[in-house]
Design an enzyme around this catalytic site. Structure first.
Site, mmCIF file in Angstrom:
data_model
loop_
_atom_site.group_PDB
_atom_site.id
_atom_site.type_symbol
_atom_site.label_atom_id
_atom_site.label_comp_id
_atom_site.label_asym_id
_atom_site.label_seq_id
_atom_site.Cartn_x
_atom_site.Cartn_y
_atom_site.Cartn_z
ATOM 1 N N CYS A 125 0.813 -1.225 0.000
ATOM 2 C CA CYS A 125 0.000 0.000 0.000
ATOM 3 C C CYS A 125 0.841 1.267 0.000
ATOM 4 O O CYS A 125 0.611 2.185 -0.796
ATOM 5 C CB CYS A 125 -0.976 -0.017 1.175
ATOM 6 S SG CYS A 125 -0.192 -0.017 2.813
ATOM 7 N N HIS A 177 -2.459 0.974 6.783
ATOM 8 C CA HIS A 177 -2.883 0.851 5.388
ATOM 9 C C HIS A 177 -3.241 2.250 4.897
ATOM 10 O O HIS A 177 -3.703 3.097 5.671
ATOM 11 C CB HIS A 177 -4.076 -0.092 5.240
ATOM 12 C CG HIS A 177 -4.377 -0.418 3.811
ATOM 13 N ND1 HIS A 177 -3.617 -1.289 3.065
ATOM 14 C CD2 HIS A 177 -5.344 0.050 2.975
ATOM 15 C CE1 HIS A 177 -4.101 -1.364 1.836
ATOM 16 N NE2 HIS A 177 -5.146 -0.557 1.757
ATOM 17 N N HIS A 217 -6.162 2.100 -3.883
ATOM 18 C CA HIS A 217 -5.112 1.602 -2.992
ATOM 19 C C HIS A 217 -4.624 0.250 -3.486
ATOM 20 O O HIS A 217 -5.226 -0.367 -4.372
ATOM 21 C CB HIS A 217 -5.655 1.453 -1.565
ATOM 22 C CG HIS A 217 -6.772 0.453 -1.446
ATOM 23 N ND1 HIS A 217 -6.794 -0.553 -0.517
ATOM 24 C CD2 HIS A 217 -7.926 0.284 -2.157
ATOM 25 C CE1 HIS A 217 -7.897 -1.272 -0.638
ATOM 26 N NE2 HIS A 217 -8.594 -0.779 -1.629
#
Length: 251
Positions: free
Chosen positions: A158, A210, A222
């Site tokens: 990420c 994240h 993402h």
């Protein structure tokens, strides 16, 4: 037929019936479970495209996250606990074929070496006239697979994905999600976000673990550990309860 033979036949039928029931039963696994069943679970999740860095037969937070993502993707109640419904879905699951319906991005250099200083913390860093370029770059990698530690278009994690997208546009940001969380200005609600801002989630560990780029209309892009680079909604059953906050980086 003698009573003894009838009795043996009845016992055999009962044994076969119980054996069949046990064969159909599946162990319930959750955080703290360990052993061969957990090892099989981890291997199966890996084989169908969910990222687990350590296959060790121990049901930890990483395995729980992968289970929850599998449940979300297969419309099973998201609990992070492996029940009969989850086992059945796993048995039918097939390996993800990345980018089969999406044109693969054009080859890019293996690594993008940092040039210039890192973007400052606690301040907007993205000029409004550059937002469109950032979003176009981000979308161009949809379908690229996830890999823990990935920082190139071969595979991203990420924060590696965000770092690469911004670097492609001349903005150099930190490598990790928790460091990226220091960028920009804190928002009080997702309604304050504008396209190009950053969004953060608490997943496998406390804090910002994240991250993604806000696209507008409640959506963000993402590098998901289950499906690679993709677009999801902030209101998603998996992401909504894990939303940590947004950082306003657009000037």
């Amino acid at each position: 037929m003698s009573k003894r033979i009838l009795k043996r036949s009845a016992l055999l039928s009962l044994t076969l019936m119980l054996t069949g029931q046990l064969a159909l039963a599946s162990p319930t696994l959750q955080e703290g479970s360990h052993g061969h069943d957990v090892l099989l679970l981890q291997k199966k999740l890996q084989s169908v495209g969910y990222s687990i860095s350590t296959v060790d037969g121990v049901f930890g937070s990483e395995t729980e996250r992968a289970v929850a993502e599998f449940q979300r993707d297969n419309k099973i109640r998201i609990t992070g606990i492996v029940n009969n419904a989850t086992w059945r879905a796993l048995q039918k699951a097939k390996k993800v074929k990345w980018g089969t319906d999406i044109e693969r991005p054009k080859p890019q250099p293996e690594k993008l070496s940092p040039q210039g200083p890192l973007a400052p913390n606690n301040a907007p860093i993205l000029a409004r006239n550059k937002v469109g370029d950032i979003l176009r770059t981000a979308r161009s990698y949809i379908g690229v697979p996830y890999s823990f530690g990935g920082t190139t278009p071969k595979a991203f994690d990420c924060s590696g994905y965000l770092q690469y997208v911004f670097a492609q546009n001349g903005i150099h940001i930190p490598r990790t999600a928790d460091e990226q969380y220091k960028l920009g200005l804190r928002t009080n609600s997702s309604k304050q976000l504008v396209p190009g801002d950053l969004v953060f989630f608490t997943t496998y560990e406390p804090g910002a673990s994240h991250c993604g780029i806000y696209l507008g209309d409640g959506e963000f892009i993402h590098a998901s550990s289950s499906k690679g680079v993709r677009v999801d909604a902030l209101s998603d059953d998996y992401w909504a309860p894990r939303y940590l906050g947004g950082k306003h980086i657009v000037k």
